[in-house]
Design a protein around this motif. Structure first.
Motif, PDB file in Angstrom:
ATOM      1  N   ASP A 160       9.837-119.470 -12.933  1.00 24.09           N
ATOM      2  CA  ASP A 160      11.191-119.974 -12.718  1.00 24.09           C
ATOM      3  C   ASP A 160      11.685-120.759 -13.942  1.00 24.09           C
ATOM      4  O   ASP A 160      12.865-120.690 -14.299  1.00 24.09           O
ATOM      5  CB  ASP A 160      11.198-120.860 -11.469  1.00 24.09           C
ATOM      6  N   ARG A 214       7.133-117.932  -0.992  1.00 20.03           N
ATOM      7  CA  ARG A 214       8.586-117.945  -1.186  1.00 20.03           C
ATOM      8  C   ARG A 214       8.918-117.930  -2.674  1.00 20.03           C
ATOM      9  O   ARG A 214       8.324-118.653  -3.476  1.00 20.03           O
ATOM     10  CB  ARG A 214       9.206-119.181  -0.547  1.00 20.03           C
ATOM     11  N   PRO A 235      11.426-118.956  -5.569  1.00 14.02           N
ATOM     12  CA  PRO A 235      12.491-119.953  -5.762  1.00 14.02           C
ATOM     13  C   PRO A 235      13.864-119.295  -5.811  1.00 14.02           C
ATOM     14  O   PRO A 235      14.017-118.175  -6.315  1.00 14.02           O
ATOM     15  CB  PRO A 235      12.131-120.586  -7.117  1.00 14.02           C
ATOM     16  N   ASP A 236      14.862-119.998  -5.301  1.00 12.14           N
ATOM     17  CA  ASP A 236      16.204-119.425  -5.166  1.00 12.14           C
ATOM     18  C   ASP A 236      16.762-118.896  -6.480  1.00 12.14           C
ATOM     19  O   ASP A 236      17.451-117.883  -6.510  1.00 12.14           O
ATOM     20  CB  ASP A 236      17.162-120.469  -4.582  1.00 12.14           C
ATOM     21  N   GLY A 237      16.467-119.563  -7.568  1.00 12.66           N
ATOM     22  CA  GLY A 237      17.041-119.156  -8.843  1.00 12.66           C
ATOM     23  C   GLY A 237      16.223-118.158  -9.627  1.00 12.66           C
ATOM     24  O   GLY A 237      16.613-117.769 -10.739  1.00 12.66           O
ATOM     25  N   ASP A 261      14.809-112.358   5.828  1.00  8.34           N
ATOM     26  CA  ASP A 261      15.626-112.566   4.635  1.00  8.34           C
ATOM     27  C   ASP A 261      14.994-113.499   3.620  1.00  8.34           C
ATOM     28  O   ASP A 261      15.583-113.738   2.560  1.00  8.34           O
ATOM     29  CB  ASP A 261      17.037-113.067   4.985  1.00  8.34           C
ATOM     30  N   PHE A 262      13.796-114.021   3.918  1.00  8.27           N
ATOM     31  CA  PHE A 262      13.093-114.792   2.893  1.00  8.27           C
ATOM     32  C   PHE A 262      12.780-113.864   1.723  1.00  8.27           C
ATOM     33  O   PHE A 262      12.338-112.728   1.904  1.00  8.27           O
ATOM     34  CB  PHE A 262      11.778-115.363   3.433  1.00  8.27           C
ATOM     35  N   ARG A 263      12.991-114.364   0.523  1.00  9.31           N
ATOM     36  CA  ARG A 263      12.581-113.631  -0.681  1.00  9.31           C
ATOM     37  C   ARG A 263      11.145-114.028  -0.999  1.00  9.31           C
ATOM     38  O   ARG A 263      10.841-115.222  -1.141  1.00  9.31           O
ATOM     39  CB  ARG A 263      13.508-113.984  -1.852  1.00  9.31           C
ATOM     40  N   ASP A 305      14.819-114.642 -10.554  1.00 10.72           N
ATOM     41  CA  ASP A 305      15.125-113.219 -10.418  1.00 10.72           C
ATOM     42  C   ASP A 305      13.916-112.496  -9.840  1.00 10.72           C
ATOM     43  O   ASP A 305      12.781-112.736 -10.248  1.00 10.72           O
ATOM     44  CB  ASP A 305      15.484-112.648 -11.795  1.00 10.72           C
ATOM     45  N   THR A 359      12.216-108.713   0.052  1.00 13.23           N
ATOM     46  CA  THR A 359      12.833-109.502   1.115  1.00 13.23           C
ATOM     47  C   THR A 359      12.226-109.127   2.456  1.00 13.23           C
ATOM     48  O   THR A 359      12.082-107.935   2.766  1.00 13.23           O
ATOM     49  CB  THR A 359      14.354-109.248   1.160  1.00 13.23           C
TER      50      THR A 359
END
Length: 343
Positions: A301, A135, A137-139, A83-85, A141, A69
């Motif tokens: 993902d 970046r 993806p939000d989902g 805070d970008f992953r 891990d 992060t």
């Protein structure tokens, strides 16, 4: 901050406590959550030939496969990227040489690798150019996202070999790179055969991932095993064993492509006359372009369970040397260091 570093041009690594890094212009500071141990790290630890350029950077923190992060930005980077992953391409360019000035950064003459020529991710914090970040993806891990770098190497190897549906492909070496190559070649629609030697744990990981054409030459002679298959359309070597190049070339079909991905400790001898008469090609494959990173992130993902199954061991950073020994002895497929709190 605890960091695993190469401190001298000899075998061995040391834990040290360097100051926290401060991002320069165009850079960001990433809190590392996961970092994978790579074959390159093992070569550096053993100090095999090919890494002499590291001496100028020592002491240098290892680690180039990671996800984390962004926690701080350097001059010129907007605050809203905090805070970008992210994961990040480890190959950094100088921006000043003739190639960079011409927009041809892939041919930068002063390229430095994160974890090789500059401090890497076997630490709580690592600074990288923001332009190198991708970046997550939000989902996805972050432990799986940390596989992005090696999986881009695998994707590039499959692309370099020209693998396509209906082909039969031999992958030499069932380590993580070989495993990833097998996965991408299968995704292209090829029949994949994987060959190892005294590699039962890593071949078992491939079996669990759905592969059935698996060969361990501790149990059978290479020639006998490979003669059971038609000539291969492509052979991708990811073992780094020079003798296997010439030994496997006779099993490549006419006009077939032999792709080298493994890092070899010494030159390999090959029968060039046979290569010419068979109209075969030998290609080298190394670093993937930036666009491949986003493609691989999408693949990860969409196939998280598959890829998570290839992470065979997890260790805290303080126990990294134990993880490296498991990787060195080929017990592990992929060792992941759990470094930061997982978001």
């Amino acid at each position: 901050m605890l960091a695993l570093q190469k401190t001298r041009p000899a075998a061995g690594l040391e834990f040290r406590t360097p100051d926290d890094p401060v991002p320069d212009a165009g850079e960001v500071l990433v809190r590392v959550h996961y970092a994978g141990i790579c074959g390159t790290d093992l070569h550096i630890a053993a100090w095999t030939p090919g890494y002499e350029s590291m001496e100028r950077a020592m002491p240098v923190t290892l680690g180039h496969e990671f996800a984390g992060t962004i926690v701080k930005v350097g001059p010129g980077i907007p605050e809203d990227v905090r805070d970008f992953r992210v994961t990040a391409r480890p190959s950094t360019t100088c921006g000043q040489c003739t190639a960079c000035a011409a927009g041809d950064e892939d041919n930068c003459v002063a390229r430095k690798g994160v974890g090789i020529g500059r401090n890497g991710a076997f630490a709580a914090l690592v600074k990288v150019p923001y332009a190198n970040c991708h970046r997550v993806p939000d989902g996805l891990d972050l432990s799986v996202a940390a596989l992005t770098e090696p999986m881009t190497v695998c994707a590039e190897a499959v692309a370099t070999a020209g693998v396509r549906a209906g082909q039969t492909v031999l992958v030499i070496g069932p380590g993580f790179i070989g495993q990833g190559i097998a996965i991408f070649a299968r995704a292209k629609g090829a029949r994949v055969v994987v060959l190892g030697h005294d590699d039962s744990p890593r071949l078992a990981a491939l079996r669990a991932a759905g592969f059935t054409d698996l060969i361990d030459t501790q149990e059978t002679r290479l020639e006998v095993a490979l003669n059971a298959y038609p000539p291969f359309d492509a052979i991708i070597e990811a073992a780094g064993v020079p003798s296997l190049v010439n030994a496997s070339l006779p099993f490549l079909k006419k006009r077939g492509i032999f792709t080298i991905v493994g890092i070899h400790p010494r030159p390999a001898e090959i029968d060039l006359t046979r290569l010419v008469r068979m109209h075969q090609q030998i290609r080298g494959s190394y670093r993937a372009p930036a666009a491949t990173w986003d493609e691989v992130l999408r693949f990860l993902d969409e196939h998280q369970d598959l890829m998570r199954g290839l992470i065979s061991h997890n260790f805290a950073l303080a126990d990294a040397l134990e993880g490296m020994e498991l990787a060195r002895t080929r017990v592990a497929s992929k060792v992941m260091l759990v470094i930061g709190d997982t978001p």
